[in-house]
Design a protein around this motif. Structure first.
Motif, PDB file in Angstrom:
ATOM      1  N   ALA A 160     -55.860 -11.635 -14.292  1.00  0.00           N
ATOM      2  CA  ALA A 160     -55.955 -12.606 -15.392  1.00  0.00           C
ATOM      3  C   ALA A 160     -56.116 -13.803 -14.646  1.00  0.00           C
ATOM      4  O   ALA A 160     -55.384 -14.162 -13.432  1.00  0.00           O
ATOM      5  CB  ALA A 160     -54.774 -12.702 -16.043  1.00  0.00           C
ATOM      6  N   ASP A 161     -56.860 -14.771 -15.240  1.00  0.00           N
ATOM      7  CA  ASP A 161     -56.984 -16.086 -14.776  1.00  0.00           C
ATOM      8  C   ASP A 161     -55.736 -16.937 -15.350  1.00  0.00           C
ATOM      9  O   ASP A 161     -55.903 -17.319 -16.578  1.00  0.00           O
ATOM     10  CB  ASP A 161     -58.324 -16.637 -14.976  1.00  0.00           C
ATOM     11  CG  ASP A 161     -58.357 -18.243 -14.469  1.00  0.00           C
ATOM     12  OD1 ASP A 161     -57.436 -19.071 -14.267  1.00  0.00           O
ATOM     13  OD2 ASP A 161     -59.593 -18.670 -14.560  1.00  0.00           O
ATOM     14  N   VAL A 162     -54.853 -17.222 -14.667  1.00  0.00           N
ATOM     15  CA  VAL A 162     -53.664 -17.819 -15.361  1.00  0.00           C
ATOM     16  C   VAL A 162     -53.958 -19.425 -15.825  1.00  0.00           C
ATOM     17  O   VAL A 162     -52.867 -19.800 -16.568  1.00  0.00           O
ATOM     18  CB  VAL A 162     -52.240 -17.695 -14.416  1.00  0.00           C
ATOM     19  CG1 VAL A 162     -51.711 -16.495 -14.289  1.00  0.00           C
ATOM     20  CG2 VAL A 162     -52.423 -18.545 -13.009  1.00  0.00           C
ATOM     21  N   SER A 163     -54.877 -19.964 -15.547  1.00  0.00           N
ATOM     22  CA  SER A 163     -55.100 -21.146 -16.227  1.00  0.00           C
ATOM     23  C   SER A 163     -55.822 -20.912 -17.649  1.00  0.00           C
ATOM     24  O   SER A 163     -55.966 -22.029 -18.223  1.00  0.00           O
ATOM     25  CB  SER A 163     -56.246 -21.949 -15.290  1.00  0.00           C
ATOM     26  OG  SER A 163     -57.457 -21.325 -15.555  1.00  0.00           O
TER      27      SER A 163
ATOM     28  N   LYS B 178     -47.913 -30.607  -8.852  1.00  0.00           N
ATOM     29  CA  LYS B 178     -46.798 -30.026  -8.369  1.00  0.00           C
ATOM     30  C   LYS B 178     -45.514 -30.818  -8.805  1.00  0.00           C
ATOM     31  O   LYS B 178     -44.248 -30.389  -8.974  1.00  0.00           O
ATOM     32  CB  LYS B 178     -46.765 -29.914  -6.805  1.00  0.00           C
ATOM     33  CG  LYS B 178     -47.598 -28.794  -6.356  1.00  0.00           C
ATOM     34  CD  LYS B 178     -47.330 -27.557  -6.690  1.00  0.00           C
ATOM     35  CE  LYS B 178     -48.414 -26.185  -6.499  1.00  0.00           C
ATOM     36  NZ  LYS B 178     -47.773 -25.027  -6.780  1.00  0.00           N
TER      37      LYS B 178
ATOM     38  N   ILE C  12     -46.107 -23.841   4.879  1.00  0.00           N
ATOM     39  CA  ILE C  12     -45.766 -22.546   5.276  1.00  0.00           C
ATOM     40  C   ILE C  12     -47.120 -21.756   5.841  1.00  0.00           C
ATOM     41  O   ILE C  12     -48.316 -22.057   5.032  1.00  0.00           O
ATOM     42  CB  ILE C  12     -45.270 -21.711   3.841  1.00  0.00           C
ATOM     43  CG1 ILE C  12     -44.283 -22.700   3.072  1.00  0.00           C
ATOM     44  CG2 ILE C  12     -44.860 -20.291   4.054  1.00  0.00           C
ATOM     45  CD1 ILE C  12     -43.116 -22.507   4.194  1.00  0.00           C
TER      46      ILE C  12
ATOM     47  N   ASP D  38     -53.153 -11.457 -10.157  1.00  0.00           N
ATOM     48  CA  ASP D  38     -54.058 -12.218  -9.533  1.00  0.00           C
ATOM     49  C   ASP D  38     -55.484 -12.325 -10.352  1.00  0.00           C
ATOM     50  O   ASP D  38     -55.386 -11.866 -11.205  1.00  0.00           O
ATOM     51  CB  ASP D  38     -54.418 -11.919  -7.985  1.00  0.00           C
ATOM     52  CG  ASP D  38     -54.422 -12.898  -7.093  1.00  0.00           C
ATOM     53  OD1 ASP D  38     -53.701 -13.154  -6.140  1.00  0.00           O
ATOM     54  OD2 ASP D  38     -55.464 -13.812  -7.135  1.00  0.00           O
TER      55      ASP D  38
ATOM     56  N   GLY E 157     -51.718 -20.811  -7.128  1.00  0.00           N
ATOM     57  CA  GLY E 157     -51.822 -22.099  -6.998  1.00  0.00           C
ATOM     58  C   GLY E 157     -53.289 -22.444  -5.961  1.00  0.00           C
ATOM     59  O   GLY E 157     -53.539 -21.455  -5.379  1.00  0.00           O
TER      60      GLY E 157
ATOM     61  N   LEU F  96     -43.296 -22.765  -8.331  1.00  0.00           N
ATOM     62  CA  LEU F  96     -43.739 -23.065  -7.104  1.00  0.00           C
ATOM     63  C   LEU F  96     -44.096 -24.604  -7.204  1.00  0.00           C
ATOM     64  O   LEU F  96     -45.130 -24.371  -7.873  1.00  0.00           O
ATOM     65  CB  LEU F  96     -44.772 -22.233  -6.373  1.00  0.00           C
ATOM     66  CG  LEU F  96     -44.311 -20.931  -5.557  1.00  0.00           C
ATOM     67  CD1 LEU F  96     -43.751 -21.212  -4.336  1.00  0.00           C
ATOM     68  CD2 LEU F  96     -43.395 -19.806  -6.329  1.00  0.00           C
TER      69      LEU F  96
ATOM     70  N   PRO G 281     -53.093 -18.428   4.051  1.00  0.00           N
ATOM     71  CA  PRO G 281     -54.582 -18.719   4.159  1.00  0.00           C
ATOM     72  C   PRO G 281     -54.572 -20.017   3.355  1.00  0.00           C
ATOM     73  O   PRO G 281     -55.640 -20.836   3.693  1.00  0.00           O
ATOM     74  CB  PRO G 281     -55.009 -17.422   2.843  1.00  0.00           C
ATOM     75  CG  PRO G 281     -54.123 -16.504   3.262  1.00  0.00           C
ATOM     76  CD  PRO G 281     -52.605 -17.200   3.336  1.00  0.00           C
ATOM     77  N   MET G 282     -53.771 -20.700   2.415  1.00  0.00           N
ATOM     78  CA  MET G 282     -53.705 -21.774   1.762  1.00  0.00           C
ATOM     79  C   MET G 282     -53.915 -23.032   2.984  1.00  0.00           C
ATOM     80  O   MET G 282     -54.447 -23.957   3.087  1.00  0.00           O
ATOM     81  CB  MET G 282     -52.900 -22.279   0.936  1.00  0.00           C
ATOM     82  CG  MET G 282     -52.793 -23.596   0.299  1.00  0.00           C
ATOM     83  SD  MET G 282     -51.867 -23.779  -1.185  1.00  0.00           S
ATOM     84  CE  MET G 282     -52.180 -23.192  -2.512  1.00  0.00           C
TER      85      MET G 282
HETATM   86  P1  NAP Z   1     -52.796 -18.559  -1.284  1.00  0.00           P
HETATM   87  O1  NAP Z   1     -52.508 -17.729  -0.020  1.00  0.00           O
HETATM   88  O2  NAP Z   1     -53.753 -19.218  -1.429  1.00  0.00           O
HETATM   89  O3  NAP Z   1     -52.503 -17.550  -2.384  1.00  0.00           O
HETATM   90  C1  NAP Z   1     -52.365 -18.062  -3.881  1.00  0.00           C
HETATM   91  C2  NAP Z   1     -53.088 -16.890  -4.533  1.00  0.00           C
HETATM   92  O4  NAP Z   1     -53.133 -17.222  -5.843  1.00  0.00           O
HETATM   93  C3  NAP Z   1     -54.435 -16.393  -4.101  1.00  0.00           C
HETATM   94  O5  NAP Z   1     -54.218 -14.819  -3.997  1.00  0.00           O
HETATM   95  C4  NAP Z   1     -55.285 -16.847  -5.335  1.00  0.00           C
HETATM   96  O6  NAP Z   1     -56.516 -15.793  -5.445  1.00  0.00           O
HETATM   97  C5  NAP Z   1     -54.377 -16.761  -6.458  1.00  0.00           C
HETATM   98  N1  NAP Z   1     -54.948 -17.689  -7.480  1.00  0.00           N
HETATM   99  C6  NAP Z   1     -55.715 -18.565  -7.525  1.00  0.00           C
HETATM  100  N2  NAP Z   1     -56.267 -19.051  -8.598  1.00  0.00           N
HETATM  101  C7  NAP Z   1     -55.594 -18.112  -9.604  1.00  0.00           C
HETATM  102  C8  NAP Z   1     -55.708 -18.025 -10.875  1.00  0.00           C
HETATM  103  N3  NAP Z   1     -56.375 -19.170 -11.656  1.00  0.00           N
HETATM  104  N4  NAP Z   1     -55.246 -17.192 -11.611  1.00  0.00           N
HETATM  105  C9  NAP Z   1     -54.490 -16.095 -10.799  1.00  0.00           C
HETATM  106  N5  NAP Z   1     -54.345 -16.203  -9.494  1.00  0.00           N
HETATM  107  C10 NAP Z   1     -54.832 -17.107  -8.883  1.00  0.00           C
HETATM  108  O7  NAP Z   1     -51.317 -19.676  -1.560  1.00  0.00           O
HETATM  109  P2  NAP Z   1     -49.969 -19.905  -0.871  1.00  0.00           P
HETATM  110  O8  NAP Z   1     -50.006 -20.559   0.377  1.00  0.00           O
HETATM  111  O9  NAP Z   1     -49.300 -18.371  -0.954  1.00  0.00           O
HETATM  112  O10 NAP Z   1     -49.422 -20.499  -1.968  1.00  0.00           O
HETATM  113  C11 NAP Z   1     -48.602 -19.812  -3.168  1.00  0.00           C
HETATM  114  C12 NAP Z   1     -48.106 -21.236  -3.990  1.00  0.00           C
HETATM  115  O11 NAP Z   1     -47.204 -21.795  -3.042  1.00  0.00           O
HETATM  116  C13 NAP Z   1     -48.949 -21.895  -4.556  1.00  0.00           C
HETATM  117  O12 NAP Z   1     -48.676 -22.539  -5.896  1.00  0.00           O
HETATM  118  C14 NAP Z   1     -48.832 -23.227  -3.458  1.00  0.00           C
HETATM  119  O13 NAP Z   1     -49.330 -24.214  -4.338  1.00  0.00           O
HETATM  120  C15 NAP Z   1     -47.593 -23.203  -3.122  1.00  0.00           C
HETATM  121  N6  NAP Z   1     -47.226 -23.970  -1.955  1.00  0.00           N
HETATM  122  C16 NAP Z   1     -47.610 -23.408  -0.794  1.00  0.00           C
HETATM  123  C17 NAP Z   1     -47.253 -23.882   0.330  1.00  0.00           C
HETATM  124  C18 NAP Z   1     -47.934 -23.566   1.859  1.00  0.00           C
HETATM  125  O14 NAP Z   1     -47.690 -24.320   2.568  1.00  0.00           O
HETATM  126  N7  NAP Z   1     -48.704 -22.590   1.848  1.00  0.00           N
HETATM  127  C19 NAP Z   1     -46.561 -25.242   0.510  1.00  0.00           C
HETATM  128  C20 NAP Z   1     -46.189 -25.547  -1.116  1.00  0.00           C
HETATM  129  C21 NAP Z   1     -46.391 -24.861  -1.797  1.00  0.00           C
HETATM  130  P3  NAP Z   1     -57.819 -16.229  -4.633  1.00  0.00           P
HETATM  131  O15 NAP Z   1     -57.656 -15.336  -3.359  1.00  0.00           O
HETATM  132  O16 NAP Z   1     -58.737 -15.397  -5.428  1.00  0.00           O
HETATM  133  O17 NAP Z   1     -57.921 -17.671  -4.579  1.00  0.00           O
END
Ligand code: NAP
Length: 244
Positions: free
Chosen positions: A59-62, A156, A185, A32, A89, A137, A188-189
């Motif tokens: 690490a910042d994966v970007s 995406k 899903i 993360d 993401g 993803l 938190p996002m």
């Molecule tokens: P989430 O709860 O926001 O978790 C994403 C994680 O990625 C967080 O722990 C975040 O850390 C970390 N992150 C952000 N920027 C980063 C970076 N530069 N380097 C390393 N880690 C980083 O999101 P999620 O809902 O689990 O989503 C996971 C994946 O599924 C994403 O790619 C998202 O686009 C995809 N997705 C989600 C949904 C949905 O409905 N939830 C739907 C379609 C696709 P911080 O806490 O510090 O930000």
């Protein structure tokens, strides 16, 4: 023991994938953006409870160089890299007219460039090993588009092209690459969305409920398993029938 790297794994879908792959017997490298992301949760303990090895790699994966350094460390610590889940993401939603260039570029670099970075470095290790699994993803927003998500849907959709390209480039080395495209899903996002938007989305889902993180993890587990050895370059939608 085989090793899996999951990016953005401190919470949400990434944490669920990490826990499921640990149950499947993989040693787990959790990434993360900062070590502090793991301070207020028990994901490391939950993974260790499965009797597998677990390490945290901030690490910042970007960032290209940070990914190179992280992959080197993981290879040195675990000996092999067998599964890469490009999960990290972010969203910075807004209608096109109001979306700043900064928020466009940020989402593209975190969601899309990260896949290039991690696939390049972990893929090189897998090529030497002559085997591996890469799971990206994507999102229904990348397949169908979504108002207010020009940046996110671009990133995406790109991931789908990158998945197919990776499958074609690395297939001869026994490496598969597939994408999953989740719908809505509960994480938190998506908690950031307005109640009005949540209700509108629910109305379009055939199963009439939001997805659970474990339901994404189950499909990722399949794609990482021996049962999926002849599946590559595919995009599996996991949306409860959101977009039929
Ligand atoms: P989430 O709860 O926001 O978790 C994403 C994680 O990625 C967080 O722990 C975040 O850390 C970390 N992150 C952000 N920027 C980063 C970076 N530069 N380097 C390393 N880690 C980083 O999101 P999620 O809902 O689990 O989503 C996971 C994946 O599924 C994403 O790619 C998202 O686009 C995809 N997705 C989600 C949904 C949905 O409905 N939830 C739907 C379609 C696709 P911080 O806490 O510090 O930000």
């Amino acid at each position: 023991m085989a090793t899996a790297i999951i990016t953005g794994a401190a919470r949400g879908i990434g944490a669920a994938i990490a826990e499921r792959l640990a149950k499947d017997g993989f040693d787990i490298a959790l990434n993360d953006i900062a070590e502090s992301c793991f301070e207020n949760n028990d994901i490391v303990d939950r993974i260790k409870a499965q009797g597998v090895k677990c390490g945290v790699y901030a690490a910042d994966v970007s960032k290209h160089e940070q990914c190179e350094e992280m992959v080197k460390k993981i290879k040195a610590d675990f000996g092999s890299i067998d599964v890469l889940v490009n999960n990290a993401g972010i969203t910075r939603d807004g209608l096109l007219a109001r979306m700043s260039e900064e928020n466009y570029d940020l989402v593209i670099s975190v969601n899309q460039k990260s896949v290039f970075n991690m696939t390049k470095f972990a893929g090189a290790v897998m090529m030497k090993q002559r085997g591996g699994r890469i799971i990206n993803l994507s999102s229904v927003a990348g397949v169908y588009g979504n108002a207010g998500q020009m940046n996110y849907s671009a990133s995406k959709a790109a991931i789908i092209g990158m998945t197919k390209t990776t499958a074609k480039e690395l297939g001869s080395r026994g490496i598969t690459c597939n994408a999953v495209a989740p719908g809505f899903i509960d994480t938190p996002m998506t908690a950031q969305l307005s109640d009005e938007m949540k209700a509108a989305i629910l109305g379009q889902i055939a199963l009439k409920r939001y997805g659970r993180t474990e339901e994404i993890a189950g499909v990722v587990s399949f794609l990482a398993s021996e049962d999926a050895s002849y599946v590559t370059g595919q995009v599996i939608e996991i949306s409860g029938g959101l977009s039929m």
